[in-house]
Motif scaffolding. Sequence first.
Motif, mmCIF file in Angstrom:
data_model
loop_
_atom_site.group_PDB
_atom_site.id
_atom_site.type_symbol
_atom_site.label_atom_id
_atom_site.label_comp_id
_atom_site.label_asym_id
_atom_site.label_seq_id
_atom_site.Cartn_x
_atom_site.Cartn_y
_atom_site.Cartn_z
ATOM 1 N N GLN A 143 0.850 -1.181 0.000
ATOM 2 C CA GLN A 143 0.000 0.000 0.000
ATOM 3 C C GLN A 143 0.894 1.243 0.000
ATOM 4 O O GLN A 143 1.889 1.300 0.705
ATOM 5 C CB GLN A 143 -0.896 0.042 1.242
ATOM 6 C CG GLN A 143 -2.040 -0.939 1.203
ATOM 7 C CD GLN A 143 -2.972 -0.772 2.389
ATOM 8 O OE1 GLN A 143 -4.166 -0.925 2.244
ATOM 9 N NE2 GLN A 143 -2.462 -0.478 3.567
ATOM 10 N N ILE A 192 -1.546 -1.020 -4.156
ATOM 11 C CA ILE A 192 -2.806 -0.380 -3.781
ATOM 12 C C ILE A 192 -2.505 1.008 -3.212
ATOM 13 O O ILE A 192 -1.680 1.155 -2.309
ATOM 14 C CB ILE A 192 -3.581 -1.211 -2.740
ATOM 15 C CG1 ILE A 192 -4.002 -2.560 -3.339
ATOM 16 C CG2 ILE A 192 -4.804 -0.452 -2.250
ATOM 17 C CD1 ILE A 192 -4.703 -3.476 -2.347
ATOM 18 N N THR A 203 -3.873 3.783 -1.003
ATOM 19 C CA THR A 203 -4.897 4.000 0.012
ATOM 20 C C THR A 203 -5.097 5.491 0.234
ATOM 21 O O THR A 203 -4.141 6.252 0.352
ATOM 22 C CB THR A 203 -4.533 3.290 1.332
ATOM 23 O OG1 THR A 203 -5.575 3.505 2.292
ATOM 24 C CG2 THR A 203 -3.206 3.745 1.898
ATOM 25 N N ASP A 211 -4.277 -0.122 -7.947
ATOM 26 C CA ASP A 211 -5.641 -0.238 -7.460
ATOM 27 C C ASP A 211 -5.847 0.775 -6.333
ATOM 28 O O ASP A 211 -4.895 1.396 -5.852
ATOM 29 C CB ASP A 211 -5.909 -1.662 -6.977
ATOM 30 C CG ASP A 211 -5.912 -2.658 -8.132
ATOM 31 O OD1 ASP A 211 -6.343 -2.284 -9.237
ATOM 32 O OD2 ASP A 211 -5.478 -3.809 -7.933
ATOM 33 N N THR A 228 -7.851 1.813 -2.576
ATOM 34 C CA THR A 228 -8.702 1.557 -1.418
ATOM 35 C C THR A 228 -8.983 2.877 -0.726
ATOM 36 O O THR A 228 -8.137 3.777 -0.720
ATOM 37 C CB THR A 228 -8.085 0.551 -0.435
ATOM 38 O OG1 THR A 228 -9.049 0.235 0.588
ATOM 39 C CG2 THR A 228 -6.831 1.077 0.229
ATOM 40 N N TYR A 263 -11.330 -1.019 -3.539
ATOM 41 C CA TYR A 263 -11.564 -1.581 -2.211
ATOM 42 C C TYR A 263 -12.011 -0.469 -1.265
ATOM 43 O O TYR A 263 -11.736 0.706 -1.496
ATOM 44 C CB TYR A 263 -10.278 -2.202 -1.652
ATOM 45 C CG TYR A 263 -9.736 -3.355 -2.458
ATOM 46 C CD1 TYR A 263 -10.049 -4.671 -2.128
ATOM 47 C CD2 TYR A 263 -8.896 -3.130 -3.541
ATOM 48 C CE1 TYR A 263 -9.535 -5.738 -2.866
ATOM 49 C CE2 TYR A 263 -8.383 -4.189 -4.281
ATOM 50 C CZ TYR A 263 -8.703 -5.485 -3.938
ATOM 51 O OH TYR A 263 -8.201 -6.533 -4.674
ATOM 52 N N VAL A 264 -12.684 -0.868 -0.180
ATOM 53 C CA VAL A 264 -13.036 0.073 0.878
ATOM 54 C C VAL A 264 -12.585 -0.501 2.220
ATOM 55 O O VAL A 264 -12.414 -1.704 2.368
ATOM 56 C CB VAL A 264 -14.553 0.379 0.921
ATOM 57 C CG1 VAL A 264 -14.997 1.141 -0.301
ATOM 58 C CG2 VAL A 264 -15.349 -0.911 1.075
ATOM 59 N N HIS A 265 -12.414 0.415 3.192
ATOM 60 C CA HIS A 265 -12.002 -0.025 4.531
ATOM 61 C C HIS A 265 -12.641 0.884 5.573
ATOM 62 O O HIS A 265 -12.981 2.031 5.278
ATOM 63 C CB HIS A 265 -10.469 0.021 4.641
ATOM 64 C CG HIS A 265 -9.882 1.381 4.351
ATOM 65 N ND1 HIS A 265 -9.853 2.416 5.283
ATOM 66 C CD2 HIS A 265 -9.307 1.891 3.227
ATOM 67 C CE1 HIS A 265 -9.267 3.482 4.744
ATOM 68 N NE2 HIS A 265 -8.951 3.207 3.495
ATOM 69 N N THR A 266 -12.749 0.399 6.775
ATOM 70 C CA THR A 266 -12.802 -0.990 7.208
ATOM 71 C C THR A 266 -14.277 -1.269 7.462
ATOM 72 O O THR A 266 -14.924 -0.481 8.162
ATOM 73 C CB THR A 266 -11.967 -1.200 8.480
ATOM 74 O OG1 THR A 266 -10.612 -0.838 8.223
ATOM 75 C CG2 THR A 266 -12.037 -2.628 8.979
ATOM 76 N N TYR A 326 -11.929 -4.406 3.121
ATOM 77 C CA TYR A 326 -11.089 -4.647 4.290
ATOM 78 C C TYR A 326 -12.031 -4.814 5.481
ATOM 79 O O TYR A 326 -12.923 -3.991 5.700
ATOM 80 C CB TYR A 326 -10.174 -3.468 4.559
ATOM 81 C CG TYR A 326 -9.038 -3.248 3.590
ATOM 82 C CD1 TYR A 326 -7.729 -3.116 4.049
ATOM 83 C CD2 TYR A 326 -9.257 -3.128 2.218
ATOM 84 C CE1 TYR A 326 -6.673 -2.878 3.177
ATOM 85 C CE2 TYR A 326 -8.218 -2.890 1.336
ATOM 86 C CZ TYR A 326 -6.927 -2.771 1.817
ATOM 87 O OH TYR A 326 -5.889 -2.535 0.950
#
Length: 293
Positions: free
Chosen positions: A182, A202, A204, A225, A227, A249-252, A271
């Motif tokens: 990341q 990734i 972030t 990618d 997140t 992607y997403v978190h958390t 995540y």
Amino acid sequence: MKKKTVLSFAILFSMALILLLVNSRNDEDESGTGLAAYRVVAHAMGSVNGHKYTNVFEAFVANYEEGTRLFETDLLITSDGRLVARHEWTKNMSKELGQLDVLPADKQGKALSYDDFMNTPILDIYSPMDWDTVLDLLQHYPDAYLVTDIKKSGGTFGKEFEMLVEATRERNPALLSRIIPQIYNRPMLEQLNRIYAFPHVIYTLYESQDTDEQVIGFAKETGVDITMPVSRANAGFVSRLKDAGVRVYVHTVNDMREIRRLDRLGVDGFYTDFVSENEVKTSGGLWQSLWRQ
């Protein structure tokens, strides 16, 4: 304590290897291998017995047995220069990991030495991991992937990745293809590529000040990618990233209803501390969106 910890680790590792052999036939028969086959990223190796942020060996094994194959781990350097799986060197984290009654007061809230870290169990029974142990897991679980969370603090980002790449090359260079760094801002990618050009990276966004346009342009240009926090994952931004060929992607996220909502927006992965890959697979048709890939 040291002998007890080492013995416990050896027993648990042997059990994990036995489970791997038992399940190897099923693993080989799974369709859709690779990153795109999986939706869940186990945050800090995922929870173990309801505990999160542990980054421990037992959390990896427990979540692997629930179908999870993408694992995120936090990595820090000990006071004597060793790379280990730890979220942060704070007193609050020592408290969350059940170590306040074990560590002397002068060792709380600061970077531990390697020996202190490895010989202080998490929550009394769980096994801390150094980078060599993480590589053991990647080597013995050939369908697992690892997402790194290395915070940039005091300019040490490069040092930590240099250590990571060197140790992994010595063990087995092929393992680098299953490590997904990341990055936290755009310039970090160039710094990372000078150390090693990982096939997957990734970006972030939780610390990023980049606009949506800047993120989309960077992703198009570099192939990274993305997140992001749930709060930034709106339909328009996700759709434009998907149109650019980006995995999002997403978190958390620990609520299945929220996962379903984000899935409808087009989000590829989540995540999570507590949700397993198997739960997502069997959740009300959610898994069918895998075939968007």
